[in-house]
Design a protein around this motif. Structure first.
Motif, PDB file in Angstrom:
ATOM      1  N   ALA A   9       0.862  -1.200   0.000  1.00  0.00           N
ATOM      2  CA  ALA A   9       0.000   0.000   0.000  1.00  0.00           C
ATOM      3  C   ALA A   9       0.879   1.224   0.000  1.00  0.00           C
ATOM      4  CB  ALA A   9      -0.906  -0.013   1.230  1.00  0.00           C
ATOM      5  N   HIS A  10       0.673   2.059  -0.997  1.00  0.00           N
ATOM      6  CA  HIS A  10       1.506   3.252  -1.132  1.00  0.00           C
ATOM      7  C   HIS A  10       0.696   4.288  -1.911  1.00  0.00           C
ATOM      8  CE1 HIS A  10       5.211   5.417  -1.000  1.00  0.00           C
ATOM      9  NE2 HIS A  10       5.305   5.514  -2.305  1.00  0.00           N
ATOM     10  N   PRO A  11       0.530   5.488  -1.331  1.00  0.00           N
ATOM     11  CA  PRO A  11      -0.255   6.492  -2.048  1.00  0.00           C
ATOM     12  C   PRO A  11       0.451   6.929  -3.325  1.00  0.00           C
ATOM     13  CG  PRO A  11       0.269   7.200   0.211  1.00  0.00           C
ATOM     14  CD  PRO A  11       1.064   5.976  -0.065  1.00  0.00           C
ATOM     15  N   ILE A  66       1.714  -2.488   4.865  1.00  0.00           N
ATOM     16  CA  ILE A  66       1.229  -1.129   5.139  1.00  0.00           C
ATOM     17  C   ILE A  66       2.332  -0.412   5.910  1.00  0.00           C
ATOM     18  CG2 ILE A  66      -0.492   0.246   6.407  1.00  0.00           C
ATOM     19  CD1 ILE A  66      -1.440  -3.136   5.062  1.00  0.00           C
ATOM     20  N   GLY A  67       2.659   0.788   5.439  1.00  0.00           N
ATOM     21  CA  GLY A  67       3.820   1.496   5.954  1.00  0.00           C
ATOM     22  C   GLY A  67       3.552   2.294   7.220  1.00  0.00           C
ATOM     23  N   PRO A  68       4.605   2.928   7.750  1.00  0.00           N
ATOM     24  CA  PRO A  68       4.503   3.724   8.982  1.00  0.00           C
ATOM     25  C   PRO A  68       3.946   5.111   8.699  1.00  0.00           C
ATOM     26  CG  PRO A  68       6.728   3.802   8.141  1.00  0.00           C
ATOM     27  CD  PRO A  68       5.958   2.913   7.188  1.00  0.00           C
ATOM     28  N   GLU A  69       3.769   5.907   9.746  1.00  0.00           N
ATOM     29  CA  GLU A  69       3.226   7.268   9.587  1.00  0.00           C
ATOM     30  C   GLU A  69       4.004   8.076   8.554  1.00  0.00           C
ATOM     31  OE1 GLU A  69       0.443   8.331  10.446  1.00  0.00           O
ATOM     32  OE2 GLU A  69       0.003   6.590  11.681  1.00  0.00           O
ATOM     33  N   GLY A  70       5.312   7.876   8.505  1.00  0.00           N
ATOM     34  CA  GLY A  70       6.130   8.619   7.544  1.00  0.00           C
ATOM     35  C   GLY A  70       6.142   7.981   6.163  1.00  0.00           C
ATOM     36  N   PHE A 129       6.492   4.391   3.488  1.00  0.00           N
ATOM     37  CA  PHE A 129       7.634   3.574   3.064  1.00  0.00           C
ATOM     38  C   PHE A 129       8.641   4.480   2.361  1.00  0.00           C
ATOM     39  CE2 PHE A 129       4.438  -0.034   2.808  1.00  0.00           C
ATOM     40  CZ  PHE A 129       5.027  -0.799   3.809  1.00  0.00           C
ATOM     41  N   LEU A 144      -5.039   3.478  -2.366  1.00  0.00           N
ATOM     42  CA  LEU A 144      -6.362   3.380  -1.730  1.00  0.00           C
ATOM     43  C   LEU A 144      -7.163   4.673  -1.868  1.00  0.00           C
ATOM     44  CD1 LEU A 144      -5.101   1.478   1.428  1.00  0.00           C
ATOM     45  CD2 LEU A 144      -6.595   0.512  -0.324  1.00  0.00           C
ATOM     46  N   GLY A 145      -6.794   5.502  -2.846  1.00  0.00           N
ATOM     47  CA  GLY A 145      -7.570   6.722  -3.065  1.00  0.00           C
ATOM     48  C   GLY A 145      -6.761   7.958  -2.746  1.00  0.00           C
ATOM     49  N   ARG A 155      -6.723  10.269  -0.601  1.00  0.00           N
ATOM     50  CA  ARG A 155      -6.532  10.809   0.751  1.00  0.00           C
ATOM     51  C   ARG A 155      -5.479   9.975   1.453  1.00  0.00           C
ATOM     52  NH1 ARG A 155     -11.115  10.246  -1.012  1.00  0.00           N
ATOM     53  NH2 ARG A 155     -11.049   8.096  -0.269  1.00  0.00           N
ATOM     54  N   LEU A 214      -4.408   7.937   4.409  1.00  0.00           N
ATOM     55  CA  LEU A 214      -5.062   7.223   5.512  1.00  0.00           C
ATOM     56  C   LEU A 214      -4.050   6.974   6.631  1.00  0.00           C
ATOM     57  CD1 LEU A 214      -6.870   4.502   3.354  1.00  0.00           C
ATOM     58  CD2 LEU A 214      -7.634   6.820   3.893  1.00  0.00           C
ATOM     59  N   ARG A 215      -4.533   6.920   7.840  1.00  0.00           N
ATOM     60  CA  ARG A 215      -3.654   6.515   8.934  1.00  0.00           C
ATOM     61  C   ARG A 215      -3.328   5.031   8.747  1.00  0.00           C
ATOM     62  NH1 ARG A 215      -4.988   9.606  14.540  1.00  0.00           N
ATOM     63  NH2 ARG A 215      -2.799  10.099  14.432  1.00  0.00           N
ATOM     64  N   VAL A 216      -2.248   4.597   9.395  1.00  0.00           N
ATOM     65  CA  VAL A 216      -1.774   3.218   9.226  1.00  0.00           C
ATOM     66  C   VAL A 216      -2.911   2.216   9.446  1.00  0.00           C
ATOM     67  CG1 VAL A 216      -0.177   1.483  10.119  1.00  0.00           C
ATOM     68  CG2 VAL A 216       0.515   3.896  10.069  1.00  0.00           C
ATOM     69  N   ALA A 225      -5.621   2.257   6.714  1.00  0.00           N
ATOM     70  CA  ALA A 225      -5.158   1.599   5.488  1.00  0.00           C
ATOM     71  C   ALA A 225      -5.154   0.076   5.688  1.00  0.00           C
ATOM     72  CB  ALA A 225      -3.760   2.106   5.121  1.00  0.00           C
TER      73      ALA A 225
END
Ligand code: SAM
Length: 245
Positions: free
Chosen positions: A165-167, A192-196, A198, A216-217, A219, A221-223, A226
């Motif tokens: 998962a990566h925006p 799924i990556g951290p707050e900062g 991948f 995932l769109g 926006r 998302l928080r960890v 997501a």
């Protein structure tokens, strides 16, 4: 479903014993007495209606009335690799992952991770798995383990459909369509990556190993959002390329 209690060893015979937190819950919170009927599960897939025969201090003896093989698992095995968020959001994430039927949650050690997970973190989260399973009726425990991100992406079996998962800002990439020739996978892994987020190196390394980028769109998302969005889509067979389950 009634009151459910977890027995930390396979129930094989006609009796079982509850100790520790589970016995405490039954005796001191629910105030059960000999004769009370409850449901036991041992995390291996079945549940067992049982009757309290003896209760002494923090130890409860029960007789097993029946074995019921009740499968409340997803038809696809979902593994989530997640860089944990901070504080109580960890417990929330684990509780919801159990409810959504995730088979395995791998706590990832990543470059930008803000949480330093260790054996104590896992032990605490395993207790949450049991509590959530008692509440939602799952008879198999979600597995929890710890892994370096590099090992997680390298060791996922090739026949598992793998997503990272990566925006993205590229809207063409956002609308990946299912490939009709692909067979429905029996297992899904998603990272799924951290707050900062991948690092670009983590994302490109995973893609080189066959992981698909998943957007995932538009926006951020928080960890935990997501992670649970991916778990829900996977469980419904709605991830891109996943087709039906
Ligand atoms: N600034 C970070 C970035 O741009 O990657 C945001 C990280 S986000 C708070 C935490 C993780 O959730 C991301 O690493 C990603 O795995 C997942 N995530 C959040 N929003 C997403 C989205 N719109 N599409 C795909 N993954 C997303």
């Amino acid at each position: 479903m009634g009151d459910r209690y977890f027995v930390d060893e396979p129930i094989l015979g006609t009796s079982a014993t509850l100790q520790g937190a589970e016995a405490h819950h039954l005796l001191h919170v629910m105030r059960a007495k000999p004769g009370a009927e409850v449901t036991l599960f041992d995390g291996t897939g079945a549940e067992f209606p049982a009757r309290v025969t003896q209760a002494v201090r923090e130890r409860v003896e029960l007789s097993i009335l029946e074995r019921r093989d009740l499968n409340r698992e997803l038809s696809v095995s979902v593994t989530l690799g997640v860089a944990l968020p901070k504080g109580d959001r960890q417990r929330w994430l684990v509780e919801k992952a159990v409810e959504l039927g995730v088979a395995r949650l791998v706590v990832l050690k990543v470059s930008r991770g803000i949480v330093r997970p260790n054996a104590n973190t896992l032990e605490r989260l395993r207790r949450t798995v049991i509590e959530a399973s008692k509440q939602c009726g799952r008879n198999r425990l979600m597995e929890i383990k710890l892994a370096d991100f590099a090992d997680f992406v390298r060791d996922a079996p090739a026949n598992t459909q793998r997503y990272i998962a990566h925006p993205t800002t590229n809207t063409d990439e956002r609308t990946i369509k299912a490939a009709p020739s692909e067979p429905a996978p029996s297992s899904i892994s998603a990272a799924i990556g951290p707050e900062g987020g991948f690092t670009e190196g983590e994302v490109s390394g995973a893609i080189e190993l066959g992981w698909r980028p998943l957007d995932l769109g538009p926006r951020i998302l928080r960890v935990e959002t997501a992670a649970l969005a991916v778990a829900t889509l996977a469980g419904l067979g709605q991830l891109p390329h996943q087709r039906s389950v």
